[in-house]
Design a protein around this motif. Sequence first.
Motif, PDB file in Angstrom:
ATOM      1  N   THR A 182      33.502  51.634  44.534  1.00 14.74           N
ATOM      2  CA  THR A 182      32.372  50.739  44.236  1.00 14.74           C
ATOM      3  C   THR A 182      32.618  49.894  42.988  1.00 14.74           C
ATOM      4  N   LEU A 183      33.829  49.964  42.464  1.00 10.31           N
ATOM      5  CA  LEU A 183      34.158  49.185  41.263  1.00 10.31           C
ATOM      6  C   LEU A 183      34.144  47.681  41.604  1.00 10.31           C
ATOM      7  N   GLY A 184      33.219  46.967  40.972  1.00 13.97           N
ATOM      8  CA  GLY A 184      33.039  45.549  41.295  1.00 13.97           C
ATOM      9  C   GLY A 184      33.983  44.637  40.530  1.00 13.97           C
ATOM     10  N   VAL A 185      34.322  43.517  41.160  1.00 17.84           N
ATOM     11  CA  VAL A 185      35.238  42.545  40.561  1.00 17.84           C
ATOM     12  C   VAL A 185      34.656  41.137  40.756  1.00 17.84           C
ATOM     13  N   VAL A 186      34.672  40.348  39.679  1.00 18.54           N
ATOM     14  CA  VAL A 186      34.223  38.950  39.748  1.00 18.54           C
ATOM     15  C   VAL A 186      35.365  38.080  39.237  1.00 18.54           C
ATOM     16  N   MET A 187      35.856  37.175  40.076  1.00 17.39           N
ATOM     17  CA  MET A 187      36.935  36.277  39.635  1.00 17.39           C
ATOM     18  C   MET A 187      36.374  34.878  39.400  1.00 17.39           C
ATOM     19  N   GLU A 188      36.645  34.355  38.188  1.00 17.77           N
ATOM     20  CA  GLU A 188      36.219  32.987  37.860  1.00 17.77           C
ATOM     21  C   GLU A 188      37.437  32.107  37.659  1.00 17.77           C
ATOM     22  N   LYS A 189      37.342  30.892  38.192  1.00 19.81           N
ATOM     23  CA  LYS A 189      38.385  29.882  37.948  1.00 19.81           C
ATOM     24  C   LYS A 189      37.689  28.723  37.242  1.00 19.81           C
ATOM     25  N   ASN A 190      38.151  28.387  36.072  1.00 19.65           N
ATOM     26  CA  ASN A 190      37.555  27.311  35.271  1.00 19.65           C
ATOM     27  C   ASN A 190      36.046  27.497  35.131  1.00 19.65           C
ATOM     28  N   GLY A 191      35.642  28.754  34.916  1.00 20.81           N
ATOM     29  CA  GLY A 191      34.233  29.046  34.641  1.00 20.81           C
ATOM     30  C   GLY A 191      33.356  29.191  35.871  1.00 20.81           C
ATOM     31  N   ILE A 230      51.665  50.877  39.586  1.00 21.30           N
ATOM     32  CA  ILE A 230      51.520  50.442  40.980  1.00 21.30           C
ATOM     33  C   ILE A 230      50.335  49.498  41.120  1.00 21.30           C
ATOM     34  N   MET A 231      50.594  48.286  41.588  1.00 26.38           N
ATOM     35  CA  MET A 231      49.515  47.361  41.944  1.00 26.38           C
ATOM     36  C   MET A 231      49.090  47.757  43.359  1.00 26.38           C
ATOM     37  N   THR A 232      47.799  48.101  43.521  1.00 24.37           N
ATOM     38  CA  THR A 232      47.398  48.717  44.794  1.00 24.37           C
ATOM     39  C   THR A 232      47.039  47.715  45.885  1.00 24.37           C
ATOM     40  N   GLY A 233      46.976  46.420  45.548  1.00 26.01           N
ATOM     41  CA  GLY A 233      46.678  45.413  46.568  1.00 26.01           C
ATOM     42  C   GLY A 233      45.436  44.619  46.209  1.00 26.01           C
ATOM     43  N   GLY A 234      45.362  43.414  46.720  1.00 22.37           N
ATOM     44  CA  GLY A 234      44.282  42.495  46.355  1.00 22.37           C
ATOM     45  C   GLY A 234      42.911  42.979  46.823  1.00 22.37           C
ATOM     46  N   ILE A 235      41.952  42.947  45.898  1.00 13.68           N
ATOM     47  CA  ILE A 235      40.551  43.229  46.250  1.00 13.68           C
ATOM     48  C   ILE A 235      39.933  41.943  46.797  1.00 13.68           C
ATOM     49  N   THR A 236      40.364  40.833  46.217  1.00 10.64           N
ATOM     50  CA  THR A 236      39.859  39.519  46.629  1.00 10.64           C
ATOM     51  C   THR A 236      40.936  38.809  47.437  1.00 10.64           C
ATOM     52  N   ALA A 237      40.537  37.742  48.123  1.00 10.51           N
ATOM     53  CA  ALA A 237      41.542  36.851  48.711  1.00 10.51           C
ATOM     54  C   ALA A 237      42.277  36.176  47.562  1.00 10.51           C
ATOM     55  N   ALA A 238      43.487  35.664  47.834  1.00 10.17           N
ATOM     56  CA  ALA A 238      44.276  35.017  46.785  1.00 10.17           C
ATOM     57  C   ALA A 238      43.751  33.596  46.557  1.00 10.17           C
ATOM     58  N   VAL A 239      43.725  33.197  45.279  1.00 10.16           N
ATOM     59  CA  VAL A 239      43.176  31.892  44.882  1.00 10.16           C
ATOM     60  C   VAL A 239      44.316  31.035  44.327  1.00 10.16           C
ATOM     61  N   ALA A 240      44.470  29.829  44.853  1.00 10.51           N
ATOM     62  CA  ALA A 240      45.543  28.937  44.388  1.00 10.51           C
ATOM     63  C   ALA A 240      45.244  28.464  42.968  1.00 10.51           C
ATOM     64  N   VAL A 241      46.289  28.381  42.140  1.00  7.06           N
ATOM     65  CA  VAL A 241      46.125  27.895  40.762  1.00  7.06           C
ATOM     66  C   VAL A 241      47.113  26.761  40.501  1.00  7.06           C
ATOM     67  N   GLY A 242      46.747  25.896  39.555  1.00  7.30           N
ATOM     68  CA  GLY A 242      47.616  24.783  39.166  1.00  7.30           C
ATOM     69  C   GLY A 242      47.521  24.551  37.671  1.00  7.30           C
ATOM     70  N   LYS A 243      48.263  23.544  37.210  1.00 10.90           N
ATOM     71  CA  LYS A 243      48.281  23.214  35.778  1.00 10.90           C
ATOM     72  C   LYS A 243      46.871  23.006  35.257  1.00 10.90           C
ATOM     73  N   GLY A 244      46.540  23.626  34.133  1.00  9.89           N
ATOM     74  CA  GLY A 244      45.232  23.420  33.513  1.00  9.89           C
ATOM     75  C   GLY A 244      44.177  24.421  33.954  1.00  9.89           C
ATOM     76  N   ASP A 245      44.477  25.249  34.956  1.00  9.90           N
ATOM     77  CA  ASP A 245      43.472  26.209  35.433  1.00  9.90           C
ATOM     78  C   ASP A 245      43.405  27.437  34.515  1.00  9.90           C
TER      79      ASP A 245
END
Length: 262
Positions: A182-191, A230-245
């Motif tokens: 139940t450990l929650g994760v929130v991913m932010e990109k540029n806020g 050991i990295m156990t695997g993505g909890i989230t889908a993968a998010v593309a990143v670029g310069k400045g992110d």
Amino acid sequence: MTLDQATIAQLAERLENAELNRQPVTRITDAYPDMDWDDAYGIQSAIRKRKVARGNKIAGLKMGLTSRAKMKQMGVETPVYGFLPDYGSYADGAEIDMATFIHPRVEAEVAIVTRTELSGPGCHIGQVLPAIDFVVAAVEIIDSRYENFRFDLKSVIADNTSAAGFVAGSMIREAADLDMPTLGVVMEKNGEIVELGAGAAVLGHPASSVAMLANMLASRDEAIPAGAFIMTGGITAAVAVGKGDAINVRFQDLGKVSMSFK
Ligand code: 0L1
Ligand code: MG
């Protein structure tokens, strides 16, 4: 195995050069449609040996494609494993050079460090939990060496499951102090929030991913050593990143992990 050792070595060189020169290639199953799982892991292992021979260390192991979101995103059905080269380790808060990658993506993961060796076959979560030294938040940077992330499962296994880097957090916790599913994760990109998830996305429990890794390694007569990261695997889908992110991931009970790309 369907490929001879010379072909395995040549494909390992091709894929490693794609990584080192940031020049994507077409998936290898287009040229070798009959290659099997042993060939795929054999190529990955040959890439690992090339790196070790050059003086790189192996910083850890990874499971990939362990969540429904990731399997759906990539159109595949089975988890895979790979290794983490030491030069892909970045400090929390690092500014990471985009020139290091082809087309990187980031995904939030729970990382587990083992205290004792774990081996399969038959390894299960009941053996993994007491073998955990500590748990830490992490973000994996994946970067397929295939054009447009276009691959199938055997091609991606050979390409070391797109492993390119990782950032671990600074808060370490004992497994007994966490409810990993139940450990929650929130991913932010540029806020802005771009992905949300919970640990259960990883095969129901991130420790089950470690058990699966031990069982998969057993078929190659290998085990998870004591002290493995050991990295156990993505909890989230993968998010593309670029310069400045800028990426900031908040993990319930495990603090946050951030990085930016320049
Ligand atoms: O860590 C992962 O889940 C990646 C596995 C390989 C597939 C991909 O590049 O997305
Ligand atoms: Mg991953």
